[in-house]
Design a protein around this motif. Structure first.
Motif, PDB file in Angstrom:
ATOM      1  N   GLY A 101      -2.175  17.302  -2.499  1.00 19.03           N
ATOM      2  CA  GLY A 101      -2.889  17.495  -1.243  1.00 19.03           C
ATOM      3  C   GLY A 101      -3.337  16.208  -0.581  1.00 19.03           C
ATOM      4  O   GLY A 101      -4.332  16.190   0.144  1.00 19.03           O
ATOM      5  N   LEU A 102      -2.604  15.114  -0.807  1.00 19.47           N
ATOM      6  CA  LEU A 102      -2.966  13.848  -0.172  1.00 19.47           C
ATOM      7  C   LEU A 102      -2.720  13.928   1.329  1.00 19.47           C
ATOM      8  O   LEU A 102      -1.858  14.686   1.787  1.00 19.47           O
ATOM      9  CB  LEU A 102      -2.157  12.701  -0.789  1.00 19.47           C
ATOM     10  CG  LEU A 102      -2.359  12.474  -2.290  1.00 19.47           C
ATOM     11  CD1 LEU A 102      -1.504  11.311  -2.774  1.00 19.47           C
ATOM     12  CD2 LEU A 102      -3.826  12.233  -2.611  1.00 19.47           C
ATOM     13  N   PRO A 103      -3.445  13.162   2.111  1.00 16.11           N
ATOM     14  CA  PRO A 103      -3.292  13.227   3.572  1.00 16.11           C
ATOM     15  C   PRO A 103      -1.861  12.941   4.000  1.00 16.11           C
ATOM     16  O   PRO A 103      -1.247  11.966   3.558  1.00 16.11           O
ATOM     17  CB  PRO A 103      -4.249  12.143   4.080  1.00 16.11           C
ATOM     18  CG  PRO A 103      -5.268  12.003   2.991  1.00 16.11           C
ATOM     19  CD  PRO A 103      -4.518  12.225   1.711  1.00 16.11           C
ATOM     20  N   LEU A 104      -1.336  13.785   4.872  1.00 12.49           N
ATOM     21  CA  LEU A 104       0.041  13.610   5.334  1.00 12.49           C
ATOM     22  C   LEU A 104       0.214  12.300   6.087  1.00 12.49           C
ATOM     23  O   LEU A 104       1.280  11.685   6.031  1.00 12.49           O
ATOM     24  CB  LEU A 104       0.446  14.793   6.213  1.00 12.49           C
ATOM     25  CG  LEU A 104       0.492  16.165   5.523  1.00 12.49           C
ATOM     26  CD1 LEU A 104       0.910  17.238   6.514  1.00 12.49           C
ATOM     27  CD2 LEU A 104       1.435  16.132   4.335  1.00 12.49           C
ATOM     28  N   ALA A 105      -0.824  11.873   6.784  1.00 13.11           N
ATOM     29  CA  ALA A 105      -0.740  10.614   7.523  1.00 13.11           C
ATOM     30  C   ALA A 105      -0.557   9.442   6.569  1.00 13.11           C
ATOM     31  O   ALA A 105       0.184   8.491   6.867  1.00 13.11           O
ATOM     32  CB  ALA A 105      -2.002  10.406   8.363  1.00 13.11           C
ATOM     33  N   ASN A 110       3.021   5.324   4.103  1.00  9.14           N
ATOM     34  CA  ASN A 110       3.625   4.725   2.919  1.00  9.14           C
ATOM     35  C   ASN A 110       5.149   4.794   2.975  1.00  9.14           C
ATOM     36  O   ASN A 110       5.838   3.829   2.619  1.00  9.14           O
ATOM     37  CB  ASN A 110       3.124   5.430   1.661  1.00  9.14           C
ATOM     38  CG  ASN A 110       1.672   5.125   1.360  1.00  9.14           C
ATOM     39  OD1 ASN A 110       1.155   4.075   1.740  1.00  9.14           O
ATOM     40  ND2 ASN A 110       0.994   6.032   0.685  1.00  9.14           N
ATOM     41  N   LEU A 111       5.687   5.924   3.409  1.00 10.42           N
ATOM     42  CA  LEU A 111       7.142   6.043   3.533  1.00 10.42           C
ATOM     43  C   LEU A 111       7.675   5.048   4.563  1.00 10.42           C
ATOM     44  O   LEU A 111       8.694   4.381   4.331  1.00 10.42           O
ATOM     45  CB  LEU A 111       7.527   7.469   3.929  1.00 10.42           C
ATOM     46  CG  LEU A 111       7.356   8.548   2.857  1.00 10.42           C
ATOM     47  CD1 LEU A 111       7.608   9.931   3.459  1.00 10.42           C
ATOM     48  CD2 LEU A 111       8.296   8.309   1.683  1.00 10.42           C
ATOM     49  N   GLU A 112       7.002   4.945   5.686  1.00 12.03           N
ATOM     50  CA  GLU A 112       7.430   4.001   6.720  1.00 12.03           C
ATOM     51  C   GLU A 112       7.399   2.571   6.198  1.00 12.03           C
ATOM     52  O   GLU A 112       8.321   1.787   6.458  1.00 12.03           O
ATOM     53  CB  GLU A 112       6.534   4.133   7.949  1.00 12.03           C
ATOM     54  CG  GLU A 112       6.756   5.429   8.725  1.00 12.03           C
ATOM     55  CD  GLU A 112       5.761   5.601   9.854  1.00 12.03           C
ATOM     56  OE1 GLU A 112       6.048   6.375  10.777  1.00 12.03           O
ATOM     57  OE2 GLU A 112       4.680   4.967   9.812  1.00 12.03           O
ATOM     58  N   ALA A 113       6.359   2.232   5.440  1.00 10.47           N
ATOM     59  CA  ALA A 113       6.241   0.872   4.910  1.00 10.47           C
ATOM     60  C   ALA A 113       7.371   0.584   3.918  1.00 10.47           C
ATOM     61  O   ALA A 113       7.931  -0.521   3.917  1.00 10.47           O
ATOM     62  CB  ALA A 113       4.881   0.688   4.234  1.00 10.47           C
TER      63      ALA A 113
END
Length: 207
Positions: A101-105, A110-113
């Motif tokens: 349930g970590l924040p989607l933002a 993190n994926l973008e980085a």
């Protein structure tokens, strides 16, 4: 003799039997770390076998860690890029973010980085998305999956939208925990990744 050797090389090239060397780095979680199955049976190991059988001089580095999140992958990736200098980076992370349930933002950042770091290092990138169990609710599941689509579109990279297609929910292909694929599922996982990975390979003709 020289003419014969040249003809043989040209024939091999025409048949796609000679391919440029390629290093693939797989940065993932338990789904790629061969959780509770022999490591040589995991889809990453099967990928190495497929590449070899198709004439690729391939090194496949499995940098997957069970339980890892996008935050952990983001922290680990720079050192892995420097150490292995990959031609292709496969990012299979985010499932544990959703399960916890970590924040989607945060997951998206993190994926973008990670994608930006890999692209900046000169690698081609494949993003692998997963679907959460149905008990997380349709609305959250849809928003979670959209994160992967948004990242792939914003960075113009290929996406495997459903890594567990044909596997998730199939009791014959899942371990007793209902979360992790078993050994019998690993060829299917590779087949789910292959159509998006193959075009990134040098001289790969989609065979």
């Amino acid at each position: 003799m020289l003419r014969i050797l040249l003809a043989a090389v040209l024939l091999c090239l025409a048949q796609g039997a000679v391919a440029a060397p390629v290093t693939i780095l797989v940065l993932g979680d338990s789904l790629s770390a061969a959780y509770e199955i022999p490591r040589e049976a995991g889809w990453v190991a099967l990928l190495r076998e497929r590449l070899t059988s198709r004439g690729h001089d391939a090194e496949v580095v499995n940098a997957s860690i069970t339980g890892d999140t996008t935050r952990g992958g983001r922290a680990r990736l720079p050192a892995a890029l420097e150490r292995h200098d990959p031609d292709i980076v496969v990012i299979e992370l985010g499932g544990n973010d959703g399960l916890r349930g970590l924040p989607l933002a945060e997951t998206r950042r993190n994926l973008e980085a990670m994608v930006d770091a890999a692209l900046g290092h000169g690698a081609r990138v494949l993003l692998v998305g997963v679907r959460l169990p149905s008990n997380y609710g349709a609305a959250f599941i849809e928003r979670f999956q959209q994160v992967f689509h948004d990242v792939a579109e914003s960075r113009d990279i290929p996406l495997v939208p459903k890594f567990l297609k044909g596997v998730g929910g199939n009791r014959a292909l899942m371990q007793d925990d209902g979360v992790h694929p078993n050994a019998a599922a690993q060829p299917r996982l590779l087949d789910n990744v292959w159509p998006q990975l193959a075009p990134l390979l040098p001289t790969e003709q989609g065979r």
